[in-house]
Write a protein that holds these residues in place. Structure first.
Motif, mmCIF file in Angstrom:
data_model
loop_
_atom_site.group_PDB
_atom_site.id
_atom_site.type_symbol
_atom_site.label_atom_id
_atom_site.label_comp_id
_atom_site.label_asym_id
_atom_site.label_seq_id
_atom_site.Cartn_x
_atom_site.Cartn_y
_atom_site.Cartn_z
ATOM 1 N N GLU A 93 -53.592 28.442 -44.145
ATOM 2 C CA GLU A 93 -53.405 29.942 -44.809
ATOM 3 C C GLU A 93 -52.355 30.218 -44.361
ATOM 4 O O GLU A 93 -51.016 29.926 -43.600
ATOM 5 C CB GLU A 93 -54.310 30.204 -44.513
ATOM 6 C CG GLU A 93 -55.678 30.692 -44.643
ATOM 7 C CD GLU A 93 -56.447 31.654 -44.207
ATOM 8 O OE1 GLU A 93 -55.575 32.390 -43.005
ATOM 9 O OE2 GLU A 93 -57.500 32.102 -44.284
ATOM 10 N N LEU A 94 -51.055 30.627 -45.562
ATOM 11 C CA LEU A 94 -49.760 31.435 -45.248
ATOM 12 C C LEU A 94 -49.223 32.413 -44.078
ATOM 13 O O LEU A 94 -48.448 31.416 -43.510
ATOM 14 C CB LEU A 94 -49.411 32.384 -47.378
ATOM 15 C CG LEU A 94 -48.216 32.556 -46.804
ATOM 16 C CD1 LEU A 94 -46.913 31.363 -47.149
ATOM 17 C CD2 LEU A 94 -47.702 33.444 -48.045
ATOM 18 N N ALA A 95 -50.692 32.744 -44.201
ATOM 19 C CA ALA A 95 -49.926 33.509 -42.538
ATOM 20 C C ALA A 95 -50.187 32.507 -41.501
ATOM 21 O O ALA A 95 -48.627 32.809 -40.664
ATOM 22 C CB ALA A 95 -51.568 34.994 -42.060
ATOM 23 N N SER A 96 -50.910 31.766 -41.157
ATOM 24 C CA SER A 96 -50.809 30.648 -40.281
ATOM 25 C C SER A 96 -49.463 29.772 -40.227
ATOM 26 O O SER A 96 -49.020 29.404 -38.881
ATOM 27 C CB SER A 96 -51.913 29.850 -40.663
ATOM 28 O OG SER A 96 -51.472 28.849 -38.592
ATOM 29 N N LEU A 97 -48.967 29.519 -41.196
ATOM 30 C CA LEU A 97 -47.576 28.742 -41.346
ATOM 31 C C LEU A 97 -46.721 29.621 -40.825
ATOM 32 O O LEU A 97 -45.990 29.115 -40.454
ATOM 33 C CB LEU A 97 -47.685 28.136 -43.174
ATOM 34 C CG LEU A 97 -46.059 26.785 -43.200
ATOM 35 C CD1 LEU A 97 -46.679 26.023 -42.395
ATOM 36 C CD2 LEU A 97 -46.485 27.110 -44.809
ATOM 37 N N ILE A 98 -46.122 30.950 -41.602
ATOM 38 C CA ILE A 98 -45.184 31.982 -41.464
ATOM 39 C C ILE A 98 -45.469 31.792 -39.453
ATOM 40 O O ILE A 98 -44.360 31.829 -38.710
ATOM 41 C CB ILE A 98 -45.743 33.245 -41.669
ATOM 42 C CG1 ILE A 98 -44.869 32.234 -43.930
ATOM 43 C CG2 ILE A 98 -44.167 34.657 -41.793
ATOM 44 C CD1 ILE A 98 -43.890 31.799 -43.876
ATOM 45 N N ASP A 99 -46.227 31.935 -39.458
ATOM 46 C CA ASP A 99 -46.413 32.831 -38.003
ATOM 47 C C ASP A 99 -46.399 31.048 -36.735
ATOM 48 O O ASP A 99 -45.534 31.438 -35.858
ATOM 49 C CB ASP A 99 -47.840 32.088 -37.323
ATOM 50 C CG ASP A 99 -48.235 32.872 -35.901
ATOM 51 O OD1 ASP A 99 -47.535 34.271 -35.558
ATOM 52 O OD2 ASP A 99 -48.690 32.258 -35.743
ATOM 53 N N GLU A 100 -46.435 29.734 -37.901
ATOM 54 C CA GLU A 100 -45.914 28.756 -37.125
ATOM 55 C C GLU A 100 -44.495 28.389 -37.631
ATOM 56 O O GLU A 100 -43.255 27.934 -36.714
ATOM 57 C CB GLU A 100 -46.324 27.535 -37.558
ATOM 58 C CG GLU A 100 -45.890 26.248 -36.995
ATOM 59 C CD GLU A 100 -47.591 24.364 -36.875
ATOM 60 O OE1 GLU A 100 -47.021 23.529 -36.081
ATOM 61 O OE2 GLU A 100 -47.851 25.162 -37.985
ATOM 62 N N LEU A 101 -43.546 28.904 -38.688
ATOM 63 C CA LEU A 101 -41.875 29.026 -38.659
ATOM 64 C C LEU A 101 -41.567 29.681 -38.072
ATOM 65 O O LEU A 101 -40.572 29.377 -37.428
ATOM 66 C CB LEU A 101 -42.105 29.480 -39.790
ATOM 67 C CG LEU A 101 -43.144 28.349 -41.095
ATOM 68 C CD1 LEU A 101 -41.918 28.656 -42.672
ATOM 69 C CD2 LEU A 101 -42.454 27.106 -40.738
ATOM 70 N N ASP A 102 -42.163 30.806 -37.578
ATOM 71 C CA ASP A 102 -41.680 31.684 -35.964
ATOM 72 C C ASP A 102 -41.441 31.076 -35.138
ATOM 73 O O ASP A 102 -40.305 31.131 -34.519
ATOM 74 C CB ASP A 102 -42.134 32.987 -36.360
ATOM 75 C CG ASP A 102 -41.449 33.819 -35.405
ATOM 76 O OD1 ASP A 102 -41.563 35.058 -35.627
ATOM 77 O OD2 ASP A 102 -41.119 33.973 -33.897
ATOM 78 N N LEU A 103 -41.739 30.496 -34.733
ATOM 79 C CA LEU A 103 -41.240 29.223 -33.751
ATOM 80 C C LEU A 103 -39.912 28.462 -33.944
ATOM 81 O O LEU A 103 -39.718 28.668 -33.143
ATOM 82 C CB LEU A 103 -42.817 27.860 -33.147
ATOM 83 C CG LEU A 103 -42.164 27.571 -32.167
ATOM 84 C CD1 LEU A 103 -42.643 28.305 -30.627
ATOM 85 C CD2 LEU A 103 -43.419 26.081 -31.718
ATOM 86 N N TYR A 104 -39.730 28.181 -35.139
ATOM 87 C CA TYR A 104 -38.420 27.511 -34.652
ATOM 88 C C TYR A 104 -36.869 28.575 -35.670
ATOM 89 O O TYR A 104 -36.237 28.273 -35.507
ATOM 90 C CB TYR A 104 -38.850 26.445 -36.114
ATOM 91 C CG TYR A 104 -39.549 25.552 -35.998
ATOM 92 C CD1 TYR A 104 -39.016 24.596 -34.373
ATOM 93 C CD2 TYR A 104 -41.166 25.586 -36.151
ATOM 94 C CE1 TYR A 104 -40.616 23.436 -34.667
ATOM 95 C CE2 TYR A 104 -41.520 24.695 -36.128
ATOM 96 C CZ TYR A 104 -41.142 22.915 -34.829
ATOM 97 O OH TYR A 104 -41.973 22.777 -34.650
#
Length: 316
Positions: free
Chosen positions: A251-262
């Motif tokens: 899901e896009l929300a989950s992916l963006i949440d992970e990108l926020d780490l970087y």
């Protein structure tokens, strides 16, 4: 072993004792499925955790090798004679097993920066991998090994020690193990646990719980208070350690949440159904914005550069 079904509250303690004994002996797939269904009930999860805590207290007593009176806890509800007898029998079996070597006391604070992933060998022999922009605290005592994940992501190969379980704390959530390899990511939207091998008990809040085995992932959505599970391939677990992320129908929300780490605080996602769009692909963790730029070619979205320098993903 047949599945346990509680006919009254008095039987829950006995069931917890039986499951505790069976889980120490590498149960087969059918037993793990039965236990997972039993453990999903909050009252069962609470009883199982209480039994683990009691076992830990008795294990510490054995290590000290001298008599000690365990603290008496006032009973909330009547305990049946059958439950107490079963628990006592299981504890006798536990004491017949070899006890592990006590872990040395250890405290440590770790804070990584962007592109600052680290690998550490802990005093108990565990190997800890810490991702970029992560903050955590380590506190090993004679009773338990605790890691407090304040923000970010870690993967740990846990050295087995049945007398000193390892617990990862992420806010109110707990992830409890004895010896296994698993990944935890705590981000603004989600708390995600992925298991490479072994078993992990995941309790994100007072109402939800999951028993995860190899190649399983559970994601807890903070806003919706929803716990979801999925099956992974082994290559998807903690792949960030190699500098790349592989994702399938995320899901896009989950992916963006992970990108926020970087890229903390750089990427925004418009509200609405956009959050549920599914995305597949791979990503270089050193250049996460490359994926954001490529999204319009993958799904019906557009990216907008805001005046504050942030990138907003909107429906097209």
């Amino acid at each position: 072993m047949t599945s346990f079904h509680a006919s009254a509250e008095d039987s829950i303690d006995a069931e917890a004792a039986h499951w505790f004994a069976r889980n120490r002996n590498q149960p087969d797939r059918q037993s793990r499925a039965q236990f997972s269904a039993w453990y999903a009930i909050p009252a069962h999860a609470k009883a199982y955790a209480a039994f683990e805590s009691l076992w830990g207290d008795l294990g510490e007593l054995r290590q000290l090798n001298k008599p000690r009176v365990l603290p008496v806890k006032p009973p909330v509800k009547r305990r049946s004679v059958l439950a107490l007898a079963t628990a006592a029998a299981v504890l006798c079996a536990v004491f017949a097993l070899n006890l592990g070597t006590p872990v040395a006391l250890h405290q440590q604070h770790i804070a990584t920066q962007a592109k600052g992933a680290r690998t550490l060998t802990l005093p108990d022999g565990s190997t800890l991998y810490v991702n970029a922009n992560t903050q955590l605290r380590i506190n090993f005592s004679a009773h338990q090994r605790d890691i407090f994940l304040d923000h970010g992501q870690l993967y740990i190969e846990v050295a087995a020690n049945k007398d000193q379980p390892l617990v990862v704390h992420a806010g109110d959530a707990r992830i409890r193990v004895v010896g296994t390899g698993f990944d935890v990511r705590r981000s603004p939207r989600q708390l995600v646990v992925s298991v490479a091998h072994g078993q992990v008990a995941f309790l994100p809040d007072a109402k939800h719980s999951a028993l995860l085995s190899a190649d399983q992932r559970a994601s807890y959505d903070y806003a919706r208070h929803v716990l979801s599970e999925q099956t992974l391939t082994s290559s998807e677990i903690a792949d960030w350690r190699g500098g790349h992320l592989t994702f399938r129908k995320r899901e896009l929300a989950s992916l963006i949440d992970e990108l926020d780490l970087y890229r903390p605080g750089v990427i925004e996602l418009a509200s609405g159904p956009l959050a549920r769009y599914k995305v597949s692909g791979n990503l270089d963790v050193n250049d996460p914005l490359a994926l954001v730029k490529a999204l319009p070619a993958l799904i019906p979205v557009k990216t907008v550069l805001l005046d504050n320098g942030k990138i907003r993903i909107e429906p097209r």
